[in-house]
Write a protein that holds these residues in place. Structure first.
Motif, PDB file in Angstrom:
ATOM      1  N   VAL A  59      41.986  34.049  50.676  1.00  0.00           N
ATOM      2  CA  VAL A  59      42.785  33.104  51.037  1.00  0.00           C
ATOM      3  C   VAL A  59      44.123  33.323  50.284  1.00  0.00           C
ATOM      4  CG1 VAL A  59      43.233  30.658  50.976  1.00  0.00           C
ATOM      5  CG2 VAL A  59      41.074  31.563  51.917  1.00  0.00           C
ATOM      6  N   VAL A  60      44.253  33.685  48.869  1.00  0.00           N
ATOM      7  CA  VAL A  60      45.357  33.957  48.145  1.00  0.00           C
ATOM      8  C   VAL A  60      46.168  35.118  48.910  1.00  0.00           C
ATOM      9  CG1 VAL A  60      46.361  34.683  46.094  1.00  0.00           C
ATOM     10  CG2 VAL A  60      44.249  32.831  46.104  1.00  0.00           C
ATOM     11  N   LEU A  61      45.262  36.060  49.387  1.00  0.00           N
ATOM     12  CA  LEU A  61      46.063  37.102  49.943  1.00  0.00           C
ATOM     13  C   LEU A  61      46.713  36.909  51.308  1.00  0.00           C
ATOM     14  CD1 LEU A  61      43.803  40.136  49.023  1.00  0.00           C
ATOM     15  CD2 LEU A  61      45.925  39.898  48.281  1.00  0.00           C
ATOM     16  N   LEU A  62      46.064  36.151  51.815  1.00  0.00           N
ATOM     17  CA  LEU A  62      46.535  35.576  53.390  1.00  0.00           C
ATOM     18  C   LEU A  62      47.782  34.678  53.140  1.00  0.00           C
ATOM     19  CD1 LEU A  62      43.534  34.376  55.518  1.00  0.00           C
ATOM     20  CD2 LEU A  62      44.881  36.343  55.827  1.00  0.00           C
ATOM     21  N   GLY A  63      47.916  33.821  52.146  1.00  0.00           N
ATOM     22  CA  GLY A  63      48.962  33.033  51.621  1.00  0.00           C
ATOM     23  C   GLY A  63      50.026  34.018  51.308  1.00  0.00           C
ATOM     24  N   LEU A  64      49.958  34.838  50.304  1.00  0.00           N
ATOM     25  CA  LEU A  64      50.672  35.914  50.184  1.00  0.00           C
ATOM     26  C   LEU A  64      51.382  36.553  51.177  1.00  0.00           C
ATOM     27  CD1 LEU A  64      51.926  37.547  47.538  1.00  0.00           C
ATOM     28  CD2 LEU A  64      50.288  39.338  48.006  1.00  0.00           C
ATOM     29  N   GLU A  65      50.715  37.154  52.088  1.00  0.00           N
ATOM     30  CA  GLU A  65      51.160  37.684  53.245  1.00  0.00           C
ATOM     31  C   GLU A  65      52.280  36.689  54.125  1.00  0.00           C
ATOM     32  OE1 GLU A  65      48.987  40.136  55.902  1.00  0.00           O
ATOM     33  OE2 GLU A  65      47.725  41.005  54.209  1.00  0.00           O
ATOM     34  N   PHE A  66      51.741  35.427  54.425  1.00  0.00           N
ATOM     35  CA  PHE A  66      52.304  34.666  54.988  1.00  0.00           C
ATOM     36  C   PHE A  66      53.505  33.960  54.521  1.00  0.00           C
ATOM     37  CE2 PHE A  66      53.020  29.959  56.265  1.00  0.00           C
ATOM     38  CZ  PHE A  66      53.221  30.201  57.613  1.00  0.00           C
ATOM     39  N   PHE A  67      53.624  33.783  53.245  1.00  0.00           N
ATOM     40  CA  PHE A  67      54.991  33.348  52.590  1.00  0.00           C
ATOM     41  C   PHE A  67      55.905  34.433  52.195  1.00  0.00           C
ATOM     42  CE2 PHE A  67      52.039  29.424  51.716  1.00  0.00           C
ATOM     43  CZ  PHE A  67      53.071  28.581  52.350  1.00  0.00           C
ATOM     44  N   THR A  68      55.364  35.605  52.078  1.00  0.00           N
ATOM     45  CA  THR A  68      56.350  36.576  51.713  1.00  0.00           C
ATOM     46  C   THR A  68      56.704  37.720  52.798  1.00  0.00           C
ATOM     47  OG1 THR A  68      54.626  38.296  50.888  1.00  0.00           O
ATOM     48  CG2 THR A  68      55.490  36.844  49.113  1.00  0.00           C
ATOM     49  N   GLY A  69      55.947  37.521  53.820  1.00  0.00           N
ATOM     50  CA  GLY A  69      56.265  38.544  54.918  1.00  0.00           C
ATOM     51  C   GLY A  69      55.760  39.967  54.662  1.00  0.00           C
ATOM     52  N   GLN A  70      55.334  40.081  53.784  1.00  0.00           N
ATOM     53  CA  GLN A  70      54.803  41.412  53.200  1.00  0.00           C
ATOM     54  C   GLN A  70      53.387  41.496  52.970  1.00  0.00           C
ATOM     55  OE1 GLN A  70      56.664  42.361  49.632  1.00  0.00           O
ATOM     56  NE2 GLN A  70      58.727  42.624  50.604  1.00  0.00           N
ATOM     57  N   ASP A  71      52.607  42.693  53.477  1.00  0.00           N
ATOM     58  CA  ASP A  71      51.380  43.008  53.195  1.00  0.00           C
ATOM     59  C   ASP A  71      51.186  43.376  51.650  1.00  0.00           C
ATOM     60  OD1 ASP A  71      52.077  45.431  53.046  1.00  0.00           O
ATOM     61  OD2 ASP A  71      50.804  46.307  54.449  1.00  0.00           O
ATOM     62  N   LEU A  72      49.850  43.341  51.350  1.00  0.00           N
ATOM     63  CA  LEU A  72      49.307  43.450  49.890  1.00  0.00           C
ATOM     64  C   LEU A  72      49.818  44.867  49.383  1.00  0.00           C
ATOM     65  CD1 LEU A  72      47.865  42.979  47.259  1.00  0.00           C
ATOM     66  CD2 LEU A  72      45.916  44.129  47.983  1.00  0.00           C
ATOM     67  N   TRP A  73      50.110  46.030  50.195  1.00  0.00           N
ATOM     68  CA  TRP A  73      50.264  47.413  49.596  1.00  0.00           C
ATOM     69  C   TRP A  73      51.901  47.181  49.499  1.00  0.00           C
ATOM     70  CZ3 TRP A  73      45.928  49.026  47.907  1.00  0.00           C
ATOM     71  CH2 TRP A  73      44.919  48.500  48.688  1.00  0.00           C
ATOM     72  N   THR A  74      52.409  46.717  50.296  1.00  0.00           N
ATOM     73  CA  THR A  74      54.231  46.506  50.109  1.00  0.00           C
ATOM     74  C   THR A  74      54.454  45.860  48.890  1.00  0.00           C
ATOM     75  OG1 THR A  74      54.242  46.862  52.576  1.00  0.00           O
ATOM     76  CG2 THR A  74      56.232  46.008  51.203  1.00  0.00           C
ATOM     77  N   TRP A  75      53.720  44.617  48.740  1.00  0.00           N
ATOM     78  CA  TRP A  75      53.869  43.859  47.822  1.00  0.00           C
ATOM     79  C   TRP A  75      53.717  44.461  46.411  1.00  0.00           C
ATOM     80  CZ3 TRP A  75      50.872  40.784  43.937  1.00  0.00           C
ATOM     81  CH2 TRP A  75      51.747  39.921  43.454  1.00  0.00           C
ATOM     82  N   LEU A  76      52.740  45.306  46.397  1.00  0.00           N
ATOM     83  CA  LEU A  76      52.515  45.982  45.270  1.00  0.00           C
ATOM     84  C   LEU A  76      53.238  47.338  44.869  1.00  0.00           C
ATOM     85  CD1 LEU A  76      48.498  46.023  44.966  1.00  0.00           C
ATOM     86  CD2 LEU A  76      50.090  44.790  43.664  1.00  0.00           C
ATOM     87  N   GLY A  77      54.196  47.770  45.878  1.00  0.00           N
ATOM     88  CA  GLY A  77      55.139  48.725  45.771  1.00  0.00           C
ATOM     89  C   GLY A  77      54.106  50.082  46.074  1.00  0.00           C
ATOM     90  N   LEU A  78      53.202  50.108  46.620  1.00  0.00           N
ATOM     91  CA  LEU A  78      52.624  51.139  47.130  1.00  0.00           C
ATOM     92  C   LEU A  78      52.728  51.866  48.453  1.00  0.00           C
ATOM     93  CD1 LEU A  78      49.001  50.329  45.705  1.00  0.00           C
ATOM     94  CD2 LEU A  78      50.972  51.916  44.539  1.00  0.00           C
ATOM     95  N   ARG A  79      53.648  51.225  49.249  1.00  0.00           N
ATOM     96  CA  ARG A  79      54.013  51.668  50.554  1.00  0.00           C
ATOM     97  C   ARG A  79      55.607  51.632  50.433  1.00  0.00           C
ATOM     98  NH1 ARG A  79      52.225  48.984  55.986  1.00  0.00           N
ATOM     99  NH2 ARG A  79      50.223  48.678  54.762  1.00  0.00           N
TER     100      ARG A  79
END
Length: 59
Positions: A39-59
């Motif tokens: 649920v935290v990862l879904l919230g992260l994607e919803f509020f930032t507009g980026q997926d996990l890999w982009t948010w971590l700088g891996l993409r």
């Protein structure tokens, strides 16, 4: 309406208590943490507009 099932045949379980090692309680807690993390990862994607890999700088 009365219940005709004897008390001995009903599935009555004791509350699960914490203990060490691979057991039912550990699996229950692990599953709950996994659900919270999802649920935290879904919230992260919803509020930032980026997926996990982009948010971590891996993409």
């Amino acid at each position: 309406m009365t219940d005709n099932i004897p008390a001995e045949s009903k599935n009555l379980t004791a509350p699960i208590e914490p203990s060490f090692g691979w057991n039912t309680y550990a699996e229950l807690v692990n599953g709950r943490f996994a659900m919270v993390g999802f649920v935290v990862l879904l919230g992260l994607e919803f509020f930032t507009g980026q997926d996990l890999w982009t948010w971590l700088g891996l993409r």
